[in-house]
Write a protein that holds these residues in place. Structure first.
Motif, short mmCIF file in Angstrom:
data_model
loop_
_atom_site.label_atom_id
_atom_site.label_comp_id
_atom_site.label_asym_id
_atom_site.label_seq_id
_atom_site.Cartn_x
_atom_site.Cartn_y
_atom_site.Cartn_z
N CYS A 43 -2.40 25.20 1.63
CA CYS A 43 -1.37 24.18 1.78
C CYS A 43 -1.69 23.24 2.95
O CYS A 43 -1.90 23.68 4.08
CB CYS A 43 -0.01 24.83 2.01
N SER A 44 -1.71 21.94 2.66
CA SER A 44 -2.03 20.96 3.70
C SER A 44 -0.80 20.49 4.46
O SER A 44 -0.91 19.77 5.45
CB SER A 44 -2.74 19.76 3.08
N ASN A 45 0.39 20.90 3.98
CA ASN A 45 1.64 20.58 4.68
C ASN A 45 2.44 21.86 4.90
O ASN A 45 3.48 22.07 4.28
CB ASN A 45 2.47 19.58 3.87
N PRO A 46 1.97 22.74 5.78
CA PRO A 46 2.67 24.02 5.97
C PRO A 46 4.09 23.86 6.46
O PRO A 46 4.92 24.75 6.26
CB PRO A 46 1.80 24.74 7.01
N GLU A 47 4.40 22.73 7.07
CA GLU A 47 5.78 22.48 7.51
C GLU A 47 6.71 22.27 6.32
O GLU A 47 7.94 22.27 6.48
CB GLU A 47 5.83 21.28 8.45
N SER A 48 6.15 22.10 5.13
CA SER A 48 6.97 21.90 3.94
C SER A 48 7.52 23.20 3.38
O SER A 48 8.45 23.20 2.57
CB SER A 48 6.15 21.20 2.85
N GLN A 49 6.97 24.33 3.79
CA GLN A 49 7.32 25.61 3.15
C GLN A 49 8.68 26.13 3.58
O GLN A 49 9.47 26.57 2.74
CB GLN A 49 6.23 26.64 3.46
N ASP A 50 8.98 26.09 4.86
CA ASP A 50 10.25 26.60 5.38
C ASP A 50 11.34 25.55 5.16
O ASP A 50 11.17 24.40 5.57
CB ASP A 50 10.11 26.91 6.87
N ALA A 264 -9.41 20.54 4.47
CA ALA A 264 -8.78 21.28 5.56
C ALA A 264 -8.01 20.36 6.49
O ALA A 264 -7.87 20.64 7.68
CB ALA A 264 -9.84 22.06 6.35
N TYR A 265 -7.47 19.26 5.93
CA TYR A 265 -6.77 18.29 6.78
C TYR A 265 -5.51 18.87 7.42
O TYR A 265 -5.01 18.35 8.42
CB TYR A 265 -6.39 17.05 5.96
N GLY A 266 -4.97 19.93 6.84
CA GLY A 266 -3.73 20.49 7.37
C GLY A 266 -3.92 21.48 8.50
O GLY A 266 -2.95 22.02 9.03
N LEU A 267 -5.18 21.72 8.91
CA LEU A 267 -5.45 22.73 9.92
C LEU A 267 -4.68 22.48 11.21
O LEU A 267 -4.12 23.40 11.82
CB LEU A 267 -6.95 22.78 10.21
N SER A 268 -4.62 21.22 11.65
CA SER A 268 -3.93 20.91 12.91
C SER A 268 -2.44 21.23 12.84
O SER A 268 -1.81 21.57 13.84
CB SER A 268 -4.13 19.44 13.28
N LYS A 269 -1.88 21.12 11.62
CA LYS A 269 -0.45 21.43 11.47
C LYS A 269 -0.19 22.92 11.61
O LYS A 269 0.84 23.32 12.16
CB LYS A 269 0.05 20.92 10.13
#
Length: 306
Positions: A43-50, A264-269
């Motif tokens: 997931c490249s937007n892990p903030e979207s899960q919660d 892997a663009y979501g790594l920093s998130k």
């Protein structure tokens, strides 16, 4: 907003992106709703899960000026061993530290918005939609996880304002939930990640039976669908997985396929959320080879270029 429409629903939105050209036809605005029943390893937007609001802290942007410590009304931030730390048990995700930060090192993900507020944002680009054949895409997270808000929003955008509407979805929802929004949609972007349920559960946290059942129902109705395949190394980029997928899509009569190569663009998130990145550092997948395999099943395949 259309006069006389009663749209009290509110939803949790984590982003609205303008000038999008990869989320459906033409130039579009994409509304991202927060919360997802899947936990895809890539997931490249892990903030979207919660579904709840979260604060992302980008350490590389922090100047350690201390303004956020003074701004926090709950004493959730502190300096320990020369490092700025957050105490989750004290944090109320109020966003005071975000507002105070001078360097955008802190970002609040998840804002409660009304249907009207979302429409006010996306209506700013109505000329671009008209000129390009674009419109509005609603994604996530998983937009179907907020069914009442999604239905109310699409009702106004599609039926009230006449915009072309698109749903970007994993398909993981009860059929009744998906069916309820079909009259307010022109197109669905449907993720099909794997045909094997065990492999799907291993990498996303959920089985794919509901997703494939919804896909079959959409196919039987002839509803406009573009299949999106996130191409993930050591998951679905092998020949057996691709042949299985090609056979399924041919059977369901979904001719349009977009391959979304892993990145892997979501790594920093993940780092900003204090989470480990689940996938490690796999080699890039061979998107050209995947496209060749799927094309052999009579599918019209394109590779999503970022």
């Amino acid at each position: 907003m259309m006069p006389g429409r009663d749209v009290p629903a509110t939803g949790r939105v984590f982003d609205i992106q303008r000038y999008c050209v990869h989320d459906g036809p033409g130039v579009r605005s994409t509304v991202f709703l927060k919360g997802c029943p899947l936990s895809c390893a890539w997931c490249s937007n892990p903030e979207s899960q919660d579904p709840k609001p979260q604060i992302l802290y980008f350490r590389n942007l922090c100047h350690k000026c201390g303004v956020c410590l003074k701004a926090c009304p709950h004493g959730a931030l502190a300096v320990e061993n020369e490092a700025l730390v957050r105490h989750p048990d004290r944090c109320r995700t109020c966003g005071a530290c975000v507002d105070a930060c001078l360097y955008e090192a802190r970002v609040l993900s998840g804002k409660t918005m009304t249907v009207e507020a979302v429409c006010q944002v996306v209506r700013e680009d109505w000329r671009l939609y008209a000129q390009s054949g674009g419109g509005i895409t609603v994604g996530g997270g998983e937009a179907l996880a907020q069914p009442e808000f999604l239905a109310a929003l699409l009702d106004v955008l599609h039926d009230g304002l006449g915009y072309h509407t698109c749903l970007d979805t994993s398909g993981f929802a009860r059929w009744a939930t998906l069916e309820a929004v079909l009259p307010h949609l022109d197109l669905i972007l449907l993720d099909i990640k794997h045909v094997d349920g065990k492999a799907h559960r291993r990498m996303t946290g959920v089985d794919n039976a509901v997703i494939l059942d919804n896909a079959a129902r959409l196919g039987s109705r002839g509803f406009p669908v573009i299949i999106r395949v996130p191409l993930i190394p050591e998951f679905n980029d092998d020949a057996a997985s691709l042949h299985g997928l090609g056979a399924l899509l041919r059977e369901l009569r979904f001719p349009e396929v977009e391959i979304m190569p892993y990145h892997a663009y979501g790594l920093s998130k993940y780092q900003a959320l204090g989470r480990d990145y689940p996938l490690g550092a796999p080699p890039p997948p061979d998107a050209a080879l995947a496209a060749e395999v799927l094309q052999a099943y009579g599918l019209n395949v394109s590779v999503h270029q970022r």
